[in-house]
Design a protein around this motif. Structure first.
Motif, mmCIF file in Angstrom:
data_model
loop_
_atom_site.group_PDB
_atom_site.id
_atom_site.type_symbol
_atom_site.label_atom_id
_atom_site.label_comp_id
_atom_site.label_asym_id
_atom_site.label_seq_id
_atom_site.Cartn_x
_atom_site.Cartn_y
_atom_site.Cartn_z
ATOM 1 N N VAL A 95 48.573 28.036 29.019
ATOM 2 C CA VAL A 95 49.816 27.730 28.306
ATOM 3 C C VAL A 95 49.857 28.379 26.925
ATOM 4 N N SER A 96 48.880 29.225 26.634
ATOM 5 C CA SER A 96 48.808 29.846 25.307
ATOM 6 C C SER A 96 48.993 31.351 25.423
ATOM 7 N N THR A 97 49.569 31.921 24.407
ATOM 8 C CA THR A 97 49.727 33.382 24.383
ATOM 9 C C THR A 97 48.529 34.061 23.737
ATOM 10 N N ILE A 98 47.685 33.288 23.072
ATOM 11 C CA ILE A 98 46.502 33.859 22.405
ATOM 12 C C ILE A 98 45.272 33.232 23.047
ATOM 13 N N VAL A 99 44.414 34.085 23.635
ATOM 14 C CA VAL A 99 43.215 33.614 24.325
ATOM 15 C C VAL A 99 42.016 34.400 23.817
ATOM 16 N N ASP A 100 40.976 33.693 23.476
ATOM 17 C CA ASP A 100 39.718 34.330 23.063
ATOM 18 C C ASP A 100 38.973 34.750 24.325
ATOM 19 N N GLN A 101 39.084 36.059 24.656
ATOM 20 C CA GLN A 101 38.495 36.541 25.916
ATOM 21 C C GLN A 101 36.971 36.437 25.912
ATOM 22 N N GLU A 102 36.333 36.698 24.763
ATOM 23 C CA GLU A 102 34.877 36.602 24.694
ATOM 24 C C GLU A 102 34.431 35.161 24.932
ATOM 25 N N LEU A 103 35.176 34.205 24.373
ATOM 26 C CA LEU A 103 34.845 32.796 24.587
ATOM 27 C C LEU A 103 34.952 32.437 26.062
ATOM 28 N N MET A 104 36.023 32.890 26.735
ATOM 29 C CA MET A 104 36.201 32.584 28.149
ATOM 30 C C MET A 104 35.089 33.184 28.990
ATOM 31 N N ARG A 105 34.707 34.436 28.666
ATOM 32 C CA ARG A 105 33.611 35.057 29.414
ATOM 33 C C ARG A 105 32.304 34.290 29.221
ATOM 34 N N GLY A 106 32.038 33.866 27.974
ATOM 35 C CA GLY A 106 30.799 33.123 27.702
ATOM 36 C C GLY A 106 30.764 31.782 28.409
ATOM 37 N N LEU A 107 31.889 31.049 28.320
ATOM 38 C CA LEU A 107 31.954 29.753 28.991
ATOM 39 C C LEU A 107 31.794 29.895 30.501
ATOM 40 N N SER A 108 32.442 30.928 31.057
ATOM 41 C CA SER A 108 32.372 31.139 32.509
ATOM 42 C C SER A 108 30.964 31.500 32.945
ATOM 43 N N ALA A 109 30.323 32.400 32.195
ATOM 44 C CA ALA A 109 28.963 32.819 32.567
ATOM 45 C C ALA A 109 28.016 31.621 32.569
ATOM 46 N N ASN A 110 28.078 30.792 31.508
ATOM 47 C CA ASN A 110 27.206 29.616 31.436
ATOM 48 C C ASN A 110 27.527 28.606 32.532
ATOM 49 N N TYR A 111 28.796 28.456 32.843
ATOM 50 C CA TYR A 111 29.210 27.482 33.840
ATOM 51 C C TYR A 111 28.682 27.853 35.227
ATOM 52 N N PHE A 112 28.867 29.102 35.614
ATOM 53 C CA PHE A 112 28.483 29.478 36.979
ATOM 54 C C PHE A 112 26.959 29.527 37.144
ATOM 55 N N VAL A 113 26.232 29.765 36.062
ATOM 56 C CA VAL A 113 24.769 29.646 36.126
ATOM 57 C C VAL A 113 24.389 28.189 36.409
ATOM 58 N N ALA A 114 25.015 27.256 35.690
ATOM 59 C CA ALA A 114 24.733 25.835 35.912
ATOM 60 C C ALA A 114 25.140 25.411 37.314
ATOM 61 N N LEU A 115 26.259 25.955 37.819
ATOM 62 C CA LEU A 115 26.707 25.624 39.167
ATOM 63 C C LEU A 115 25.706 26.109 40.205
ATOM 64 N N GLU A 116 25.222 27.333 40.049
ATOM 65 C CA GLU A 116 24.204 27.855 40.968
ATOM 66 C C GLU A 116 22.984 26.945 41.011
ATOM 67 N N GLU A 117 22.506 26.546 39.820
ATOM 68 C CA GLU A 117 21.303 25.716 39.762
ATOM 69 C C GLU A 117 21.524 24.366 40.425
ATOM 70 N N LEU A 118 22.686 23.765 40.179
ATOM 71 C CA LEU A 118 22.953 22.447 40.740
ATOM 72 C C LEU A 118 23.183 22.509 42.252
ATOM 73 N N LEU A 119 23.885 23.535 42.735
ATOM 74 C CA LEU A 119 24.084 23.676 44.174
ATOM 75 C C LEU A 119 22.752 23.909 44.887
ATOM 76 N N ALA A 120 21.912 24.770 44.304
ATOM 77 C CA ALA A 120 20.611 25.030 44.929
ATOM 78 C C ALA A 120 19.767 23.761 44.963
ATOM 79 N N ASP A 121 19.741 23.026 43.856
ATOM 80 C CA ASP A 121 18.953 21.802 43.802
ATOM 81 C C ASP A 121 19.467 20.795 44.832
ATOM 82 N N SER A 122 20.776 20.659 44.945
ATOM 83 C CA SER A 122 21.364 19.700 45.883
ATOM 84 C C SER A 122 21.124 20.119 47.332
#
Length: 786
Positions: free
Chosen positions: A475-502
């Motif tokens: 809903v915003s016209t201004i997006v911090d692309q570096e922030l989104m990339r960083g958040l996404s990279a950290n998120y999917f690493v955590a998802l991989e670890e949790l899916l593998a553990d489960s």
């Protein structure tokens, strides 16, 4: 009493048939007039002189004392007995650690209640001299040494040695060792007994007299009684860890222990001294120190990481499981929170009240400063109902969690914390945050500190951040692309670890033969996960025969992980079709199975999934396929790749938000089923007048599971209902609410020491088997009282 303690080493040892009493030992024994009369009577019965004198000492009393206490020199006697131990003329079994157990398993494949002399010598001849302590005298490879602490760990020939054939029995059974009855000193004991019986067949009053003296010397009733600490030292630490404990004591006790070791030829740096020693030597030397010094050293080493204890691991005595000491039945335990002395009674609330009383005394004659402290307490409890400060405090401690009590009252001031450190014997708290301090205090008091599930906490924190960022970006016209990339990279690493553990936890808990495992219903994070990986890899390669087969290794990306839950479902379906191939052999059933209707054994297959109720099996298969279908349908793996090269577009954001919603749904479903590892803590127990109980467990986000007792499935060696554990609520093996429950352990030096235990023995051909020692609901049973 010192002389009586020394006598214990001679009365409870093993000797060979050719044993001869040394001149040094003989010269240490001085007889009273009654003893001299008994001695001469034995000489008239043709008992040799040395044997007659030593028999007087071993008998010690009848109608009167046989020993001249004033003429005896305890230090000289200790030196003589120590020389006999070092030369192995007399032998004591080394019962601590896995050595005796492992050697016995190799030598005697059948169950043994008693070992004859020849077998006893085969067992202990190559083992170190046994470490015991009576009073101030500690036995071991260095002979008899004098400790700064008096203890009561009596030498014994009734040793814990074996696990029986019954797979439901977790107790280490005892076996009686034998000394050679043909040795002269043993051969003439019958003659001595006849002489004493002829004088009087009434029991001697001296036994009760000395027992009363012993009680008087140890009349303090201590709820932190360290009496069983030597048993934890012997079993709960590896050789390397014992070396670190000895080194720490040598460096910090002001030279007291070092002075005891110099006569033994040990000089130089503490580490160099400790590294020369074996387990038995280390244990004997550590016991020369005070209990306080040992306890502080253990805490310091645990807290600075020198002794690495994984979160969730609790070390207790193994060979003497359930051993306790004192009026409060105190059991020593060590975890990542340090050493504690837990009572078999529930003393946590009482200890907490005592601690608060020490912080805020209620007596009015303690001076102005203490009165001010009481006023401060009244102010802090101003919102609690009650007419007086004392009544408000009672209500506060009854209704508020111990965590909050410690944070509000103990951490209220530095002075309060210092008082708590003294009360609970806390090691230095420098650099420790408030939550860690509270966890350590909870542990010392006897409560179970909360354990955070790091994978889940990290994942859900990152999930919330990325979800908020994605919705804001949409809903915003201004997006911090570096922030989104960083958040996404950290998120999917955590998802991989949790899916593998489960995934791998689910595969293990549903396919393992928990009953036959070395540690029933305990998940070893490394070894059991590897076993699950190998199982799924072998299955998928076997059916696909090509590059499309998934290798379930340590480094897995999202695409095979999303498929993995369907692979597990297919494997479980195969188990159902081939059920007959996994029927448990009759010999692997517990001894009680089929012999009582009050306790049942439901695990009739070697894969636990096959013993779940039919509806539970179908629900599990459906859930696993639902998870896989959902993740694959959302193309989680593609969304991840897109986010690594994030460019703001409504299409990408919509796909990301939709993906996050699917992932959230899938993880909530896995957690709800208990297939994603989330700890549940026993929260409360409700019991009616008929003895029917309901135990309520609480988990992440306040989720609650209730289990009813008593149960017809209490002999399965499931985790104790008083301990935190994983509740696999979807895996129901019996009505109404019997589910798979497991605890977790990480690899450690402690587990490596005890790998391969238990080693089951072959059932002995005799009328009666060993005493049944199964462990209902994980509680102690018939254990040795230290």
């Amino acid at each position: 009493m010192d002389i009586l303690d020394l006598r214990s080493y001679l009365r409870n040892c093993v000797i060979r048939g050719n044993y001869r009493i040394s001149d040094e030992l003989n010269s240490c024994i001085f007889l009273s007039p009654a003893g001299d009369q008994f001695f001469r009577e034995m000489l008239r019965k043709k008992v040799p002189t040395k044997e007659a004198r030593l028999t007087c000492f071993l008998e010690f009393y009848h109608l009167d004392l046989f020993v001249d206490i004033d003429a005896m020199n305890p230090d000289a006697l200790a030196s003589a007995i120590g020389a006999e131990l070092k030369s192995r003329a007399i032998m004591l079994p080394f019962v601590h650690g896995p050595e005796l157990y492992g050697r016995a398993a190799d030598l005697f494949p059948e169950e043994k209640d008693v070992l004859g002399t020849a077998d006893t010598l085969r067992l202990i001849a190559d083992l170190p001299v046994g470490v015991f302590q009576m009073g101030i005298r500690v036995s071991g490879p260095f002979g008899l040494l004098q400790s700064s602490e008096s203890r009561g760990m009596r030498p014994t020939l009734n040793v814990p040695m074996q696990h029986c054939h019954d797979v439901s029995c977790r107790r280490i059974h005892r076996t009686v060792l034998s000394t050679d009855s043909s040795a002269a000193i043993n051969n003439h004991r019958a003659t001595a007994s006849k002489i004493l019986e002829a004088e009087s067949d009434d029991p001697s009053a001296y036994a009760a007299f000395f027992a009363e003296i012993s009680d008087g010397l140890a009349d303090e009733i201590d709820d932190f009684d360290p009496g069983a600490l030597p048993l934890l030292l012997g079993d709960g630490f590896s050789v390397n860890e014992l070396r670190r404990i000895l080194s720490r004591i040598l460096d910090r006790d002001g030279g007291m222990l070092r002075a005891s070791l110099v006569p033994l030829g040990f000089r130089g740096k503490a580490v160099q001294i400790a590294n020369q020693m074996t387990r038995a030597e280390l244990l004997q030397c550590i016991l020369l120190s005070s209990d306080h010094m040992i306890a502080v050293s253990i805490d310091e080493l645990v807290f600075d990481g020198s002794i690495a204890i994984p979160v969730g691991e609790v070390r207790r005595p193994v060979m003497f499981a359930g051993a306790h000491s004192g009026r409060f039945a105190v059991v020593p335990e060590v975890s990542c929170h340090g050493l504690r002395f837990r009572s078999e009674s529930n003393l946590g609330p009482l200890r907490l009240r005592r601690l608060v009383d020490a912080l805020y005394p209620s007596s009015g004659d303690l001076g102005t400063e203490r009165l001010n402290e009481t006023e401060e307490l009244g102010w802090q409890l101003r919102s609690v109902p009650g007419m007086t400060v004392a009544s408000r405090l009672d209500e506060y401690l009854r209704t508020v969690s111990p965590v909050l009590v410690l944070k509000q009252l103990v951490l209220a001031s530095k002075k309060n914390l210092e008082t708590a450190k003294q009360q609970l014997n806390l090691a230095d708290l420098g650099g420790v945050d408030d939550d860690q301090i509270v966890d350590r205090m909870l542990w010392k008091l006897g409560f179970e500190p909360g354990r955070s599930e790091v994978l889940h906490e990290v994942f859900w924190t990152r999930h919330e951040r990325l979800t908020q960022a994605a919705r804001s970006a949409s809903v915003s016209t201004i997006v911090d692309q570096e922030l989104m990339r960083g958040l996404s990279a950290n998120y999917f690493v955590a998802l991989e670890e949790l899916l593998a553990d489960s995934l791998f936890f689910s595969a293990w808990v549903l396919t393992a033969d928990h009953t036959a495992a070395e540690h029933p219903f305990r998940y070893h994070v490394i070894s059991d996960r590897r076993q699950a990986q190998e199982l799924l890899s072998k299955f998928d390669v076997g059916r696909r025969q090509g590059d499309s087969a998934i290798n379930f290794g340590d480094k897995m990306t999202l695409y095979p992980l999303c498929q993995g839950f369907a692979v597990l479902a297919d494997y479980l379906e195969l188990l159902r079709r081939d059920e007959a191939a996994h029927v448990r052999p009759q010999a692997r059933f517990p001894q009680y199975s089929g012999k009582t209707n009050l306790q049942r054994f439901p695990f009739r297959h070697s894969a636990s999934f096959l013993d779940l109720v039919g509806s539970s099996q179908l629900e599990i298969l459906g859930l696993l396929r639902e998870i896989s279908k959902g993740l694959m349908g959302a193309k989680v793996y593609d969304v991840r790749n897109e986010q690594l090269h994030y460019r703001r577009s409504s299409v990408e954001l919509d796909r990301l938000i939709a993906c996050l919603e699917v992932v959230e749904h899938c993880m909530i479903r896995l957690e709800g089923a208990g297939l994603a590892r989330t700890l549940f803590f026993p929260d409360r127990r409700e019991v009616d007048r008929w003895g029917r109980a309901t135990i309520y467990f609480s988990g992440r986000e306040g989720r609650e599971v209730a289990l009813g007792r008593p149960s017809s499935y209490a002999w399965l060696n499931l985790p104790s209902l008083g301990k935190p554990q994983y509740l696999v609520s979807i895996a129901q093996f019996a009505e109404p609410n019997e589910i798979l429950r497991v605890s977790v352990v990480d690899e450690s030096e402690f587990l490596k020491d005890w790998a391969g235990v238990p080693k089951r023995r072959i059932k002995a051909l005799r009328g009666e088997g060993p005493e049944d020692g199964r462990n209902p609901e994980g509680t102690g049973s018939g254990a040795v009282r230290a």
